[in-house]
Design a protein around this motif. Structure first.
Motif, mmCIF file in Angstrom:
data_model
loop_
_atom_site.group_PDB
_atom_site.id
_atom_site.type_symbol
_atom_site.label_atom_id
_atom_site.label_comp_id
_atom_site.label_asym_id
_atom_site.label_seq_id
_atom_site.Cartn_x
_atom_site.Cartn_y
_atom_site.Cartn_z
ATOM 1 N N GLU A 192 0.997 5.040 0.058
ATOM 2 C CA GLU A 192 0.439 4.947 -1.301
ATOM 3 C C GLU A 192 -0.855 4.160 -1.271
ATOM 4 O OE1 GLU A 192 2.926 2.754 -4.101
ATOM 5 O OE2 GLU A 192 1.285 2.605 -5.521
ATOM 6 N N GLU A 235 1.660 -6.127 -8.215
ATOM 7 C CA GLU A 235 0.996 -4.868 -7.871
ATOM 8 C C GLU A 235 0.205 -4.339 -9.065
ATOM 9 O OE1 GLU A 235 2.786 -1.105 -7.133
ATOM 10 O OE2 GLU A 235 4.362 -1.375 -8.596
ATOM 11 N N ALA A 251 0.547 0.756 0.065
ATOM 12 C CA ALA A 251 1.956 0.566 0.404
ATOM 13 C C ALA A 251 2.229 1.116 1.788
ATOM 14 C CB ALA A 251 2.862 1.253 -0.608
ATOM 15 N N TYR A 284 5.069 9.173 -2.099
ATOM 16 C CA TYR A 284 5.681 9.833 -3.263
ATOM 17 C C TYR A 284 5.299 11.311 -3.240
ATOM 18 C CZ TYR A 284 7.109 5.441 -5.392
ATOM 19 O OH TYR A 284 7.734 4.251 -5.655
ATOM 20 N N HIS A 295 9.220 1.337 1.576
ATOM 21 C CA HIS A 295 8.011 1.520 0.751
ATOM 22 C C HIS A 295 7.671 0.130 0.238
ATOM 23 C CE1 HIS A 295 5.197 3.517 -2.082
ATOM 24 N NE2 HIS A 295 5.428 2.397 -2.759
ATOM 25 N N ASP A 317 4.660 -2.334 -1.245
ATOM 26 C CA ASP A 317 3.315 -2.461 -1.791
ATOM 27 C C ASP A 317 2.737 -3.821 -1.424
ATOM 28 O OD1 ASP A 317 3.119 -0.117 -3.861
ATOM 29 O OD2 ASP A 317 5.110 -0.988 -4.126
HETATM 30 ZN ZN ZN Z 1 4.370 1.470 -4.452
#
Ligand code: ZN
Ligand code: ZN
Length: 420
Positions: A326, A350, A357, A362, A389, A391
């Motif tokens: 991400e 975030e 990330a 996604y 995952h 971030d």
């Molecule tokens: Zn994320």
């Protein structure tokens, strides 16, 4: 720094504000449909919010609300007393059951409010083993969540250990009250009509994503102190943000609050170095001062001022853990950033800064929401796969962002952390 509230705290009682937050969670966060089941997870300390949400869910027609509470003291008891081999064990049956529930139509709501440093004093190897076992067991549920098979949301509750971390110099009661003020303000529940406020906010985010989707950048370049990072974007990527239509047709807001627009990087096309701008709170450990170098999408050097051993273990989770899933843009002047607080909670931090990330991408951040794309199709377009995952924040008022066209032409996107 003044408090983050725009209204005096006395304008509405705590009970009223909690009720409005529950209403936003059910109506905006989940878009819960009459007859739908709801599976909720919550810290024990968030029981008041969990009950308010349960009430709103039933009033919205929920057929059944089932809540699983996590207890910090019980988690610590495990680290103190469980046998060594226990740390490779996770409640797979529980996550398989949750996955079953989502597949048969249940919505999912998580209340976050965990103690950011709960496991800071524990053996990092045991922490990593426990996280890895849990991540593995969680895969069936995570895939359904990440792919928006059902409508879901995460909302926060202020808790004492979290408040103590955010306001270490304040008495506990005051710290908790200040954190609740920040949660309520960021969740946009203090105005006259919170649901309408969210409609406006979602419209603003949609305009932003439409502009980025129109530009069809091949890459983004982040430049600032300690950072010169080029993040190639996945082929056929699409920018997302705000409300999402889940595969069951229900419009939900996966994060309350949310300020970000985000998309899928190409897992092989990330190069350069980057320095984190906020500490990362990862399952009970704080990782601060992260500095990494990427080559052809993979992290090839990683250091951190604190939590370096945990970071190293995270990167070893699997092949995809050292690649990106991400990239997200958030103006440095976002409501959460303007509070001037460091929350030690990813959902909040975030939304205060642009971020990247590590790990799972996604699948919905592709044209047509990724509809009809198989795992092989996603991989071919550059989507990353991982058990994790995570971030972490790389944006600040000192970072410039350019969009790079296919031919390498640079278009200013952000200057000093703000949209151009
Ligand atoms: Zn994320
Ligand atoms: Zn994000």
């Amino acid at each position: 720094m003044t408090g983050p509230s725009t209204l005096p705290a006395s304008a509405a009682s705590f009970a009223d504000r909690l009720d409005r937050l529950a209403q936003v969670a059910v109506r905006v966060g989940l878009g819960l449909r009459p007859g739908q089941e709801l599976v909720m997870t919550a810290p024990l300390e968030a029981v008041a919010l969990a009950r308010a949400i349960t009430e709103h869910a039933y009033r919205a027609g929920a057929s059944l609300v089932t809540t699983f509470y996590a207890d910090d003291a019980a988690t610590l008891a495990r680290f103190s007393h469980a046998p060594d081999e226990a740390f490779d064990h996770a409640a797979g049956w529980l996550y398989a059951g949750m996955a079953d529930a989502y597949r048969s139509g249940a919505a999912r709501l998580a209340i976050s409010g965990d103690d950011p440093s709960l496991l800071a004093g524990q053996d990092p190897t045991k922490v990593a083993r426990a996280n890895r076992a849990r991540s593995r067991a969680y895969v069936p549920a995570l895939e359904l969540i990440a792919g928006f098979s059902t409508n879901w949301t995460i909302v926060s509750a202020a808790t004492t250990p979290w408040a103590r971390t955010v306001f270490p110099d304040l008495p506990e009661d005051e710290a908790l009250a200040r954190l609740w003020d920040a949660v309520f303000a960021a969740s946009r529940i203090d105005g006259p009509d919170p649901v309408a406020a969210w409609e406006t906010h979602n419209r603003d985010l949609r305009e932003r994503t439409e502009r980025l989707n129109g530009a069809r950048f091949a890459a983004l370049r982040f430049v600032g102190p300690g950072t010169d990072l080029t993040v190639g974007l996945a082929d056929d990527h699409e920018w997302c943000g705000g409300a999402t239509t889940a595969k069951n047709g229900i419009v939900c807001n996966a994060n309350i609050p949310t300020e970000e627009v985000f998309t899928t990087p190409h897992r092989m096309r990330v190069d350069g170095f980057v320095t984190s701008t906020k500490p990362l709170s990862y399952q009970g450990t704080l990782i601060d001062g992260i500095r990494v170098r990427f080559s052809e999408g993979r992290i090839v050097e990683a250091t951190a001022r604190t939590g370096a051993d945990v970071l190293a273990k995270v990167l070893e989770t699997d092949e995809g853990a050292a690649r990106l899933g991400e990239v997200a843009l958030v103006p440095a002047s976002s409501a959460i950033s303007a509070s001037g607080l460091l929350f030690y909670n990813t959902l909040y931090d975030e939304n205060a800064a642009s971020h990247i990330a590590l790990g799972q991408a996604y699948s919905k951040c592709f044209r047509n929401g990724g509809e009809g794309l198989s795992e092989a199709d996603l991989t071919e377009r550059g989507a990353n796969r991982s058990l994790i995952h995570i971030d972490w924040m790389i944006g600040s008022a000192e970072i410039d962002v350019d969009g790079l066209s296919e031919t390498g032409e640079a278009v200013p996107v952000m200057r000093r952390g703000e949209w151009v």
